[in-house]
Design a protein around this motif. Structure first.
Motif, PDB file in Angstrom:
ATOM      1  N   PHE A 129       0.859  -1.183   0.000  1.00 31.40           N
ATOM      2  CA  PHE A 129       0.000   0.000   0.000  1.00 31.40           C
ATOM      3  C   PHE A 129       0.894   1.230   0.000  1.00 31.40           C
ATOM      4  CE2 PHE A 129       0.528  -1.528   4.318  1.00 31.40           C
ATOM      5  CZ  PHE A 129       0.850  -0.397   5.053  1.00 31.40           C
ATOM      6  N   THR A 130       0.285   2.394   0.030  1.00 32.25           N
ATOM      7  CA  THR A 130       1.046   3.643   0.001  1.00 32.25           C
ATOM      8  C   THR A 130       0.737   4.466   1.246  1.00 32.25           C
ATOM      9  OG1 THR A 130      -0.700   4.698  -1.293  1.00 32.25           O
ATOM     10  CG2 THR A 130       1.146   3.763  -2.507  1.00 32.25           C
ATOM     11  N   VAL A 131       1.712   5.254   1.680  1.00 35.95           N
ATOM     12  CA  VAL A 131       1.540   6.119   2.845  1.00 35.95           C
ATOM     13  C   VAL A 131       2.020   7.526   2.503  1.00 35.95           C
ATOM     14  CG1 VAL A 131       1.798   4.252   4.509  1.00 35.95           C
ATOM     15  CG2 VAL A 131       3.815   5.562   3.799  1.00 35.95           C
ATOM     16  N   MET A 132       1.619   8.477   3.330  1.00 40.16           N
ATOM     17  CA  MET A 132       2.059   9.860   3.186  1.00 40.16           C
ATOM     18  C   MET A 132       2.672  10.319   4.498  1.00 40.16           C
ATOM     19  SD  MET A 132      -0.123  13.319   2.291  1.00 40.16           S
ATOM     20  CE  MET A 132      -0.262  12.911   0.550  1.00 40.16           C
ATOM     21  N   PRO A 133       3.981  10.629   4.528  1.00 38.85           N
ATOM     22  CA  PRO A 133       4.574  11.178   5.754  1.00 38.85           C
ATOM     23  C   PRO A 133       3.819  12.425   6.211  1.00 38.85           C
ATOM     24  CG  PRO A 133       6.296  10.547   4.214  1.00 38.85           C
ATOM     25  CD  PRO A 133       4.989  10.413   3.472  1.00 38.85           C
ATOM     26  N   SER A 134       3.565  12.504   7.507  1.00 43.23           N
ATOM     27  CA  SER A 134       2.782  13.599   8.075  1.00 43.23           C
ATOM     28  C   SER A 134       3.591  14.883   8.156  1.00 43.23           C
ATOM     29  CB  SER A 134       2.291  13.225   9.470  1.00 43.23           C
ATOM     30  OG  SER A 134       1.506  12.061   9.433  1.00 43.23           O
ATOM     31  N   GLY A 135       2.880  15.982   8.428  1.00 46.86           N
ATOM     32  CA  GLY A 135       3.547  17.258   8.639  1.00 46.86           C
ATOM     33  C   GLY A 135       4.380  17.242   9.904  1.00 46.86           C
ATOM     34  N   LEU A 136       5.254  18.220  10.046  1.00 49.76           N
ATOM     35  CA  LEU A 136       6.211  18.231  11.156  1.00 49.76           C
ATOM     36  C   LEU A 136       5.555  18.422  12.514  1.00 49.76           C
ATOM     37  CD1 LEU A 136       9.170  20.266   9.598  1.00 49.76           C
ATOM     38  CD2 LEU A 136       8.682  17.817   9.461  1.00 49.76           C
ATOM     39  N   ASP A 137       4.302  18.904  12.562  1.00 56.26           N
ATOM     40  CA  ASP A 137       3.607  19.013  13.845  1.00 56.26           C
ATOM     41  C   ASP A 137       3.512  17.650  14.518  1.00 56.26           C
ATOM     42  OD1 ASP A 137       2.542  21.893  13.597  1.00 56.26           O
ATOM     43  OD2 ASP A 137       1.886  20.947  11.740  1.00 56.26           O
ATOM     44  N   ASP A 138       3.229  16.624  13.722  1.00 57.26           N
ATOM     45  CA  ASP A 138       3.087  15.282  14.284  1.00 57.26           C
ATOM     46  C   ASP A 138       4.438  14.669  14.652  1.00 57.26           C
ATOM     47  OD1 ASP A 138       0.365  15.459  13.927  1.00 57.26           O
ATOM     48  OD2 ASP A 138       0.423  14.595  11.926  1.00 57.26           O
ATOM     49  N   TRP A 139       5.498  15.161  14.052  1.00 62.33           N
ATOM     50  CA  TRP A 139       6.825  14.664  14.410  1.00 62.33           C
ATOM     51  C   TRP A 139       7.192  15.082  15.826  1.00 62.33           C
ATOM     52  CZ3 TRP A 139      10.881  14.281   9.991  1.00 62.33           C
ATOM     53  CH2 TRP A 139      10.272  13.872   8.806  1.00 62.33           C
ATOM     54  N   ASN A 140       6.641  16.205  16.277  1.00 59.78           N
ATOM     55  CA  ASN A 140       6.943  16.666  17.645  1.00 59.78           C
ATOM     56  C   ASN A 140       6.524  15.627  18.670  1.00 59.78           C
ATOM     57  OD1 ASN A 140       8.028  19.167  16.894  1.00 59.78           O
ATOM     58  ND2 ASN A 140       6.009  20.111  16.794  1.00 59.78           N
ATOM     59  N   ARG A 141       5.465  14.898  18.389  1.00 61.67           N
ATOM     60  CA  ARG A 141       4.988  13.874  19.318  1.00 61.67           C
ATOM     61  C   ARG A 141       5.965  12.707  19.386  1.00 61.67           C
ATOM     62  NH1 ARG A 141      -0.430  12.634  16.531  1.00 61.67           N
ATOM     63  NH2 ARG A 141      -0.870  11.327  18.334  1.00 61.67           N
ATOM     64  N   ILE A 142       6.689  12.485  18.311  1.00 61.29           N
ATOM     65  CA  ILE A 142       7.711  11.426  18.320  1.00 61.29           C
ATOM     66  C   ILE A 142       8.925  11.887  19.121  1.00 61.29           C
ATOM     67  CG2 ILE A 142       9.187   9.986  16.883  1.00 61.29           C
ATOM     68  CD1 ILE A 142       6.207   9.371  16.610  1.00 61.29           C
ATOM     69  N   TRP A 143       9.371  13.139  18.864  1.00 56.62           N
ATOM     70  CA  TRP A 143      10.509  13.662  19.627  1.00 56.62           C
ATOM     71  C   TRP A 143      10.203  13.708  21.122  1.00 56.62           C
ATOM     72  CZ3 TRP A 143      15.104  13.636  17.813  1.00 56.62           C
ATOM     73  CH2 TRP A 143      15.379  13.917  16.461  1.00 56.62           C
ATOM     74  N   ALA A 144       8.935  13.948  21.472  1.00 59.17           N
ATOM     75  CA  ALA A 144       8.552  14.073  22.880  1.00 59.17           C
ATOM     76  C   ALA A 144       8.707  12.758  23.629  1.00 59.17           C
ATOM     77  CB  ALA A 144       7.117  14.576  22.982  1.00 59.17           C
ATOM     78  N   ARG A 145       8.879  11.652  22.931  1.00 54.06           N
ATOM     79  CA  ARG A 145       9.061  10.360  23.600  1.00 54.06           C
ATOM     80  C   ARG A 145      10.457  10.219  24.206  1.00 54.06           C
ATOM     81  NH1 ARG A 145       4.982   6.798  22.225  1.00 54.06           N
ATOM     82  NH2 ARG A 145       3.547   7.618  20.662  1.00 54.06           N
ATOM     83  N   ARG A 146      11.330  11.151  23.901  1.00 58.68           N
ATOM     84  CA  ARG A 146      12.678  11.127  24.446  1.00 58.68           C
ATOM     85  C   ARG A 146      12.866  12.249  25.455  1.00 58.68           C
ATOM     86  NH1 ARG A 146      16.591   8.105  21.600  1.00 58.68           N
ATOM     87  NH2 ARG A 146      15.506   6.261  20.840  1.00 58.68           N
ATOM     88  N   ASP A 147      13.549  11.961  26.550  1.00 58.31           N
ATOM     89  CA  ASP A 147      13.890  12.992  27.517  1.00 58.31           C
ATOM     90  C   ASP A 147      15.015  13.856  26.944  1.00 58.31           C
ATOM     91  OD1 ASP A 147      12.052  12.001  29.323  1.00 58.31           O
ATOM     92  OD2 ASP A 147      13.504  10.620  30.235  1.00 58.31           O
ATOM     93  N   GLY A 148      15.071  15.101  27.397  1.00 61.09           N
ATOM     94  CA  GLY A 148      16.125  15.981  26.929  1.00 61.09           C
ATOM     95  C   GLY A 148      15.733  16.734  25.666  1.00 61.09           C
ATOM     96  N   ASP A 149      16.677  17.524  25.177  1.00 59.22           N
ATOM     97  CA  ASP A 149      16.422  18.349  24.003  1.00 59.22           C
ATOM     98  C   ASP A 149      16.545  17.524  22.729  1.00 59.22           C
ATOM     99  OD1 ASP A 149      16.275  20.565  25.704  1.00 59.22           O
ATOM    100  OD2 ASP A 149      18.462  20.809  25.663  1.00 59.22           O
ATOM    101  N   PRO A 150      15.730  17.832  21.708  1.00 62.06           N
ATOM    102  CA  PRO A 150      15.880  17.156  20.414  1.00 62.06           C
ATOM    103  C   PRO A 150      17.257  17.464  19.810  1.00 62.06           C
ATOM    104  CG  PRO A 150      13.791  18.336  20.529  1.00 62.06           C
ATOM    105  CD  PRO A 150      14.602  18.761  21.716  1.00 62.06           C
ATOM    106  N   LEU A 151      17.741  16.560  18.986  1.00 63.36           N
ATOM    107  CA  LEU A 151      19.020  16.779  18.322  1.00 63.36           C
ATOM    108  C   LEU A 151      18.909  17.962  17.372  1.00 63.36           C
ATOM    109  CD1 LEU A 151      19.965  13.078  17.484  1.00 63.36           C
ATOM    110  CD2 LEU A 151      20.752  14.465  19.405  1.00 63.36           C
TER     111      LEU A 151
END
Length: 689
Positions: free
Chosen positions: A73-95
């Protein structure tokens, strides 16, 4: 890189002042959360990862808003707003990726003074099966969400099909399927079986960057509802001539209406389509007030469905201003507005920020100045617009050119650890070739940073005149970061003698050949550029003669180097410094032939070895000799555009100097061998004669 998602969850409405509006039918995804829900309910695990891609492909081919092909199937990478939720899974500042010159340019173009450059949310694993990085990945949504059963041709929304993805290490086996398929009506099966469902391949796209599902039920009933009275009638998509464009036929099983997709093709077909709704699937939004532009029928694999708008730099050693800017940004990222409470107290600043930033080599004066810079008031909108209007892509190249000119390597391998740049000057006979080449540097290592600004559809950014209304944003709200990649590699820097180039350029500008190129460029602009480019003067996009010269020379050098250095021609690329003198900017005439890789170890040194004087001399001699002959001559050697022709090259073709798309920064435009070496009829225009 991390993959996509399988189930959907709703998100709240955006700020009323935003240009976007969200509607209930559009949702974003929480793939990792969905997996947690499945596990807690005691069901089979619904693993979040469904595919992978290299950073370069996610930046240039399958970025946010693009349609990415997976095995089933095909997918569409989401906008960067949703990426913030992934970065939030890590403690500390994003790289954060440090590239001050590029960050400043991005801040101007995206009107975000404190914007950061961040890598993709990914982490390398120490060994196969390791759990490291499992919580990271690029969030995405299934798109399009109309699927077709391969067993019975049933066409329906994603909710009508089942989904399976239960093998942790085999995301390629994730698929949608029709659980009880009885086969086609002309070859029915007595017992149902599960059959794979694949994406229905038609989409609607408009020139302003919107993308939408094709309204199959609207299409077959010609804008009305089904006569049967059923709100969502069962549809079928039959396609017996695969590979011939829009050859499928849509049928409604309730009212027996049929309509071929071929009716939607071309200009006449576009008139039969509904007006664009202004949808941005990667953001889960619609433009407020709609769009209303006439969309076009597109296929999910079309090459003009997504064009990333990127900017890149070769990172040079930081100036004092760069270091201050970098330090101020890191302070703001760590403390934000709370930084104001630390003003005037360097000891407290060091104590609080020591876990975020290494401040051992920063003196108190610099530290306090960086705090003031970080807390400086935002630039007024009027000033931002002025800077954006005056910004020129050449602005990114000027610092590189100036450093390469003044850099005085202290022996072989003189390097700068922070930037990753290592230079060695080669002893070069400047009298060779009549003094055409003034300086040669071996770029033993370099770091190239690339940032994604947004994207366009149907036309590439260069083809739409960089107009703001055509650039699709990556976020719903004002961005505070954008995605970037780091490539490491090597190269060869060549500086041409400015006096010779300037004298030659004056002669070319008076020639009939150059006037023919100018007329062809003007015709090309008016024929092929988008409607929104009418505000742009065509001559502002025409490259000067010195660019044609250096561009053609870079291509013959790439071809010749690939035969010797061990890298393929497609892995070598060019970076051209070719602009005439203007107010506040000295003239330039030089180039870097380079190769880079996204791997942290960079490249193997095969290219930089060719910068040794004897080797480089042979390569240039052989390259110029081969450029004199083309298997398409005499047609190629005499190719000059004449009305109504509008091509943007002269004596150049794929048999002699044209290169692959990965190598050329201008898509094989602005090339002509006659500016490089003597060819019949134009011997006087050759730079190397």
């Amino acid at each position: 890189m991390g993959g996509a998602a399988t189930a959907e969850r709703g998100i709240g409405m955006t700020d009323p002042q935003s240009r976007f509006a969200q509607v209930p039918e559009d949702r974003t995804l929480d793939p990792l959360g969905d997996a947690d829900v499945e596990r807690s309910a005691g069901r089979k695990r619904n693993y979040a990862k469904v595919g992978s891609g290299r950073p370069s492909s996610l930046l240039y081919t399958y970025g946010p808003g693009a349609v990415m092909d997976l095995p089933h199937f095909t997918v569409m990478p989401s906008g960067l707003d949703d990426w913030n939720r992934i970065w939030a899974r890590r403690d500390g500042d994003p790289l954060v990726i440090e590239a001050p010159q590029l960050r400043k340019a991005v801040s101007v173009l995206l009107r975000s003074p404190r914007i950061e450059l961040r890598p993709f949310p990914w982490q390398a694993v120490a060994f196969t099966g390791s759990e490291e990085g499992k919580d990271l990945g690029v969030p995405a949504r299934v798109f399009p969400q109309w699927l077709r059963c391969t067993g019975c041709d049933n066409l329906g929304l994603i909710s009508q099909f089942s989904y399976v993805n239960v093998k942790r290490h085999r995301p390629d086996q994730a698929r949608f399927y029709h659980e009880k398929c009885y086969g086609r009506h002309n070859r029915p099966r007595s017992r149902p079986s599960a059959q794979t469902a694949v994406p229905a391949r038609y989409l609607l796209a408009c020139k302003d960057g919107h993308l939408d599902e094709f309204p199959y039920d609207w299409w077959i009933h010609r804008g009305d509802s089904c006569p049967s009275g059923i709100e969502h009638p069962q549809l079928r998509m039959t396609d017996r001539t695969a590979g011939k464009g829009a050859a499928a036929t849509i049928a409604c099983t309730q009212c027996d209406k049929r309509r071929p997709m071929s009716e939607a093709q071309g200009e006449a077909g576009a008139e039969k389509l509904p007006r664009c709704r202004g949808r941005h699937p990667h953001l889960g939004t619609f433009e407020r007030g709609g769009c209303g532009v006439q969309p076009k029928l597109m296929l999910i694999g079309a090459s003009n469905l997504w064009f990333g708008a990127t900017q890149s730099v070769i990172v040079m050693p930081q100036t004092e201003a760069d270091r201050a800017d970098s330090l101020a940004m890191r302070m703001w990222s760590a403390q934000g507005e709370d930084l104001a409470e630390l003003r005037g107290n360097p000891k407290l600043i060091r104590m609080i920020l020591k876990t975020h930033i290494d401040l051992e080599e920063v003196d108190d004066q610099t530290l306090l100045a960086a705090v003031e810079e970080a807390l400086a008031p935002a630039v007024p909108e009027e000033e931002q617009e002025k800077r954006r209007g005056e910004w020129d892509p050449v602005d990114l190249l000027v610092p590189e050119w100036e450093y390469l000119l003044k850099a005085d390597p202290l022996g072989p391998g003189h390097d700068d650890v922070r930037s990753g740049l290592t230079l060695s000057e080669r002893s070069w006979n400047r009298e060779w070739l009549g003094g055409s080449l003034g300086r040669v540097l071996a770029v033993e290592s370099l770091r190239k940073v690339n940032a994604l600004l947004g994207f366009t559809r149907i036309d590439d950014m260069d083809r739409v005149a960089d107009l703001e209304e055509r650039l699709v944003p990556l976020t719903r709200e004002h961005p505070d970061w954008t995605v970037a990649t780091e490539d490491r590699g090597e190269g060869i820097f060549l500086q041409f003698d400015e006096s010779r180039v300037s004298k030659w350029e004056t002669k070319v500008e008076d020639s009939q050949l150059w006037k023919a190129h100018l007329a062809s460029h003007d015709q090309n602009f008016r024929n092929r550029f988008s409607e929104t480019a009418k505000k742009v003067e065509p001559s502002s996009r025409m490259k000067p003669p010195r660019y044609w010269l250096l561009h053609t020379f870079a291509h013959i050098l790439i071809r010749e180097c690939s035969l010797t250095c061990g890298y393929s021609a497609a892995s070598l690329s060019e970076r051209l410094y070719a602009w005439p003198k203007s107010e506040g900017r000295a003239a330039s005439a030089g180039l870097v032939v380079l190769t880079t890789a996204s791997d942290s170890d960079g490249t193997l040194g095969g290219l930089v070895q060719l910068s040794e004087p004897n080797r480089l001399r042979k390569i240039i001699e052989h390259g110029l000799y081969r450029a004199k002959r083309c298997s398409s001559d005499p047609l190629c050697a005499s190719r000059t555009p004449k009305p109504p022709e509008d091509f943007l090259h002269g004596a150049a073709c794929h048999c002699c100097v044209m290169a692959s798309e990965t190598s050329c920064e201008r898509a094989n435009r602005f090339l002509d061998r006659r500016f490089l070496i003597p060819l019949p009829g134009h011997e006087q225009l050759a730079f190397f004669n």
